[in-house]
Design a protein around this motif. Sequence first.
Motif, short mmCIF file in Angstrom:
data_model
loop_
_atom_site.label_atom_id
_atom_site.label_comp_id
_atom_site.label_asym_id
_atom_site.label_seq_id
_atom_site.Cartn_x
_atom_site.Cartn_y
_atom_site.Cartn_z
N GLY A 228 -27.82 1.55 -38.14
CA GLY A 228 -28.16 0.48 -39.08
C GLY A 228 -28.46 -0.78 -38.29
N THR A 230 -28.22 -5.42 -38.45
CA THR A 230 -28.00 -6.71 -39.11
C THR A 230 -29.07 -7.67 -38.61
OG1 THR A 230 -25.65 -6.28 -39.27
CG2 THR A 230 -26.37 -8.57 -39.52
N GLU A 292 -23.42 0.98 -39.03
CA GLU A 292 -23.39 1.13 -40.49
C GLU A 292 -24.81 1.27 -41.03
OE1 GLU A 292 -21.99 -1.49 -44.32
OE2 GLU A 292 -21.26 -2.07 -42.33
N GLY A 294 -28.33 1.32 -42.95
CA GLY A 294 -29.04 0.31 -43.74
C GLY A 294 -29.23 -1.00 -43.01
N ARG A 296 -28.55 -5.15 -43.11
CA ARG A 296 -27.80 -6.27 -43.68
C ARG A 296 -28.39 -7.58 -43.17
NH1 ARG A 296 -25.54 -2.07 -43.13
NH2 ARG A 296 -25.67 -2.21 -40.88
N PHE A 297 -28.14 -8.67 -43.94
CA PHE A 297 -28.66 -9.99 -43.56
C PHE A 297 -27.51 -10.90 -43.19
CE2 PHE A 297 -31.74 -8.07 -46.34
CZ PHE A 297 -32.92 -8.28 -45.66
N GLU A 298 -27.70 -11.66 -42.13
CA GLU A 298 -26.71 -12.64 -41.70
C GLU A 298 -27.10 -14.00 -42.23
OE1 GLU A 298 -26.31 -13.57 -37.44
OE2 GLU A 298 -25.52 -11.52 -37.30
N SER A 317 -30.03 -3.13 -48.69
CA SER A 317 -28.91 -3.41 -47.80
C SER A 317 -27.65 -2.68 -48.24
CB SER A 317 -28.63 -4.90 -47.73
OG SER A 317 -28.38 -5.39 -49.02
#
Length: 317
Positions: A228, A230, A292, A294, A296-298, A317
């Motif tokens: 995944g 981020t 992980e 997918g 994700r956005f920070e 996400s």
Amino acid sequence: MGEFDLIRRYFLPVAEQRGHPDLLLALGDDCAIQRVPADQDLVFSVDTQVEGVHFPRHYRPEYTAWRALAAAASDLAAMGATPVCFTLALTLPEADESWLEGFGRGLAQAASRFGLALAGGDTTRGPLTISIQVHGTVPKGQGLMRSGAKVNDLVAVSGTLGDAGAALDYLDVQEPGSDERALLDRYHHPLPRLELGQALRGLASACIDISDGLIADLGHILERSGVGATINPEFLPLSLPLKRCTGDRAPGLALSSGDDYELCITISEVLWDGLPEETKNHLTLIGRIDGEEGIRFEGGAVANSGPQGFDHFGSIS
Ligand code: ADP
Ligand code: MG
């Protein structure tokens, strides 16, 4: 004008303008012949563009040809391949000479720019469709693939994102301003990252060209690699014309719109640190690979950008 006159008049000159030492026989026979040096792998791909689906109806023939060859060449860039030659399967509703003249001109310009020799093709009647098969080479075993991303690798993209997608709003503008023209140029004349792809051979752990939007195409790397990522939306490379024309829609366009033909790569931190400056200058770090599944956005900077932005991708996400 018969099929053979058409080929002789509009496509033979493109084949004659640029050869390649490995293309032993080009247009005019039943097949072309390409020699693949013993230390190289052949890398090849086909790409089809349909009028009204991949480009607008009544689109300028010069741009139609350039975009079709650029889209095909971009797949070579994503593999780190050196371009050699291409074949063109062209389906036309009619033999419109002024259209063919423009198409031949755009094709010649793009072929010369991308270092691809026209090896042959096929011409048929039907709804306007352009299929281009591109051939390139890489030193044996060195083709860049989608499947090599590792946890903790950095994620980087080339150039700026979202420009070509933003241009869709201006295709019919009669007198576009300079920012709109800059965006339109990204749509009409995409530049596949061929040199960059070659420079990343043996260094990037995974690579893909961004034709369908960053989220979709990075998603392919993650899926093929079983990892995944981020992403920090604040790090997305946005051009000034994009920011000025689209305001807070810019990050959403950079994440989701297609047709930019930039590269998205993953690379270990150690190899990133060792990249030559002239390679790094084309790239922006936007995130990191993790375990992980997918994306994700920070930071949440895109979360407020409205329906085009974060919400639009919530399901991913
Ligand atoms: P065949 O019937 O053996 O498939 P064609 O009559 O379709 O051959 O084509 C004759 C020659 O012209 C071939 O060398 C082919 O590669 C070339 N050719 C046909 N159409 C195109 C095209 N659109 N662009 C480039 N070369 C073409
Ligand atoms: Mg044929």
